[in-house]
Design an enzyme around this catalytic site. Structure first.
Site, PDB file in Angstrom:
ATOM      1  N   PHE A 110       0.833  -1.210   0.000  1.00 12.98           N
ATOM      2  CA  PHE A 110       0.000   0.000   0.000  1.00 12.98           C
ATOM      3  C   PHE A 110       0.866   1.258   0.000  1.00 12.98           C
ATOM      4  CE2 PHE A 110       0.687   0.423   4.569  1.00 12.98           C
ATOM      5  CZ  PHE A 110       0.497   1.771   4.816  1.00 12.98           C
ATOM      6  N   LYS A 111       2.112   1.115   0.448  1.00 13.52           N
ATOM      7  CA  LYS A 111       3.010   2.267   0.491  1.00 13.52           C
ATOM      8  C   LYS A 111       3.427   2.740  -0.902  1.00 13.52           C
ATOM      9  CE  LYS A 111       4.498   0.879   5.056  1.00 13.52           C
ATOM     10  NZ  LYS A 111       5.521   0.255   5.900  1.00 13.52           N
ATOM     11  N   ASN A 112       3.175   1.917  -1.932  1.00 15.07           N
ATOM     12  CA  ASN A 112       3.442   2.357  -3.297  1.00 15.07           C
ATOM     13  C   ASN A 112       2.640   3.596  -3.660  1.00 15.07           C
ATOM     14  OD1 ASN A 112       3.676  -1.061  -4.362  1.00 15.07           O
ATOM     15  ND2 ASN A 112       5.369   0.380  -4.232  1.00 15.07           N
ATOM     16  N   LEU A 115       4.894   6.260  -2.370  1.00 11.74           N
ATOM     17  CA  LEU A 115       6.310   6.167  -2.727  1.00 11.74           C
ATOM     18  C   LEU A 115       6.563   6.076  -4.222  1.00 11.74           C
ATOM     19  CD1 LEU A 115       7.624   3.923   0.173  1.00 11.74           C
ATOM     20  CD2 LEU A 115       7.883   6.385  -0.138  1.00 11.74           C
ATOM     21  N   THR A 141       8.217  -1.544   3.484  1.00  8.33           N
ATOM     22  CA  THR A 141       8.600  -0.235   2.959  1.00  8.33           C
ATOM     23  C   THR A 141       9.821  -0.327   2.056  1.00  8.33           C
ATOM     24  OG1 THR A 141       7.820   0.778   5.003  1.00  8.33           O
ATOM     25  CG2 THR A 141       9.167   2.149   3.568  1.00  8.33           C
TER      26      THR A 141
END
Length: 309
Positions: A110-112, A115, A141
């Site tokens: 989900f951090k994509n 990021l 991450t």
């Protein structure tokens, strides 16, 4: 205009993104929020994710042109995603209950969402001056962090506990980056918390000259640009429900953050401040109840080291 949540020092959004954290060690926070009107929400229901992101994020002053921001967004949310809708919304069990899917990015994290956006934005803001991004993590991450920096002015320097990674994490952190000279993984004989303390120390007043000399920043969740990128998927979820006639325009909805993630919840709060019709957020938690305590007391502090309250 942004302000330091401790010293009340002010900053431009550009400076807050580049520095990642004020020297007080606290956070940059937004003072004044642009508002989205009801008729705008209705029109956004038929927009692509990229068009919606541009509409929402252009309301903040990134100190780049609209065309530059559009380019950043289109590159961040393009064919590297495993679903053309980027963050699709799916109904559950034929009930008025919906799931917002955030795991279709290039590394399935989900951090994509943030990021893929932040490094591209930082390249525009720094005009290709070499920037060293220092951070620490023990979770997903790292792969999302290293994903885009090859061939850019961004060096992703990641500290990882050498005795922590699973085999999959080892492959992501070490083997996967062999052809990426801008991705550096440092395996340390320390647990995660001391490594994170190093990042905080470098961002402190004691190291301000060192940080400025070596153009050091961080892409940890403390960076305000990550929060702004996450605001978009709350708007996306709402407009998807509008488009599919699941709700009437301007009807309030409830969001649940199953991870208890502070930064997901903060992005929700910022979306609400922009007048997205949200009545409440449900925060699931466990013994790591920092976020629950924050909303109860408005004091954000980590659990005591001895495990006692």
């Amino acid at each position: 205009m942004l302000f330091d949540t401790r010293s009340k020092e002010t900053s431009t959004l550009k400076n807050a993104i580049i520095t990642s954290q004020p020297i007080s060690g606290w956070l940059w926070a937004i003072r004044d929020f642009p508002q989205v009107q009801a008729d705008e929400l209705k029109n956004l229901a038929w927009s692509s994710y990229q068009e919606l992101a541009l509409n929402i994020l252009w309301r903040f002053d990134f100190w780049i042109s609209r065309d530059e921001l559009k380019s950043v967004i289109n590159e961040a949310y393009w064919n590297q995603w495993h679903n053309k809708d980027i963050t699709p919304v799916k109904q559950m069990w034929n009930l008025p209950l919906y799931s917002l899917h955030l795991g279709y990015g290039p590394t399935f994290a989900f951090k994509n969402v943030a990021l893929e956006f932040l490094p591209r934005l930082l390249s525009k803001l720094t005009k290709w001056i070499v920037v060293n991004v220092l951070w620490a993590s023990s979770w997903d991450t790292i792969n999302a962090a290293h994903s885009w920096v090859a061939g850019t002015n961004i060096r992703s320097i990641f500290m990882l506990p050498s005795n922590w990674p699973s085999e999959v994490q080892r492959l992501q952190a070490v083997n996967w980056i062999t052809n990426n000279p801008n991705a550096i993984t440092l395996l340390a004989d320390l647990p995660f918390d001391p490594l994170q303390d190093i990042v905080k120390k470098v961002n402190s007043a004691d190291f301000v000259d060192f940080k400025n000399t070596h153009n050091i920043t961080s892409f940890n969740s403390i960076n305000i640009a990550r929060i702004l990128a996450q605001i978009v998927y709350y708007f996306r979820a709402y407009t998807e429900l509008l488009k599919n006639a699941q709700i009437k325009n301007w009807r309030e909805v409830i969001f649940s953050v199953p991870s208890g993630n502070f930064w997901d919840a903060l992005a929700w709060y910022y979306a609400k401040k922009m007048w997205l019709p949200i009545s409440k957020i449900l925060i699931a938690t466990n013994e790591n109840d920092m976020l629950h305590k924050f909303f109860e007391t408005w004091v954000y502090e980590p659990p005591k080291k001895d495990g006692k309250d």
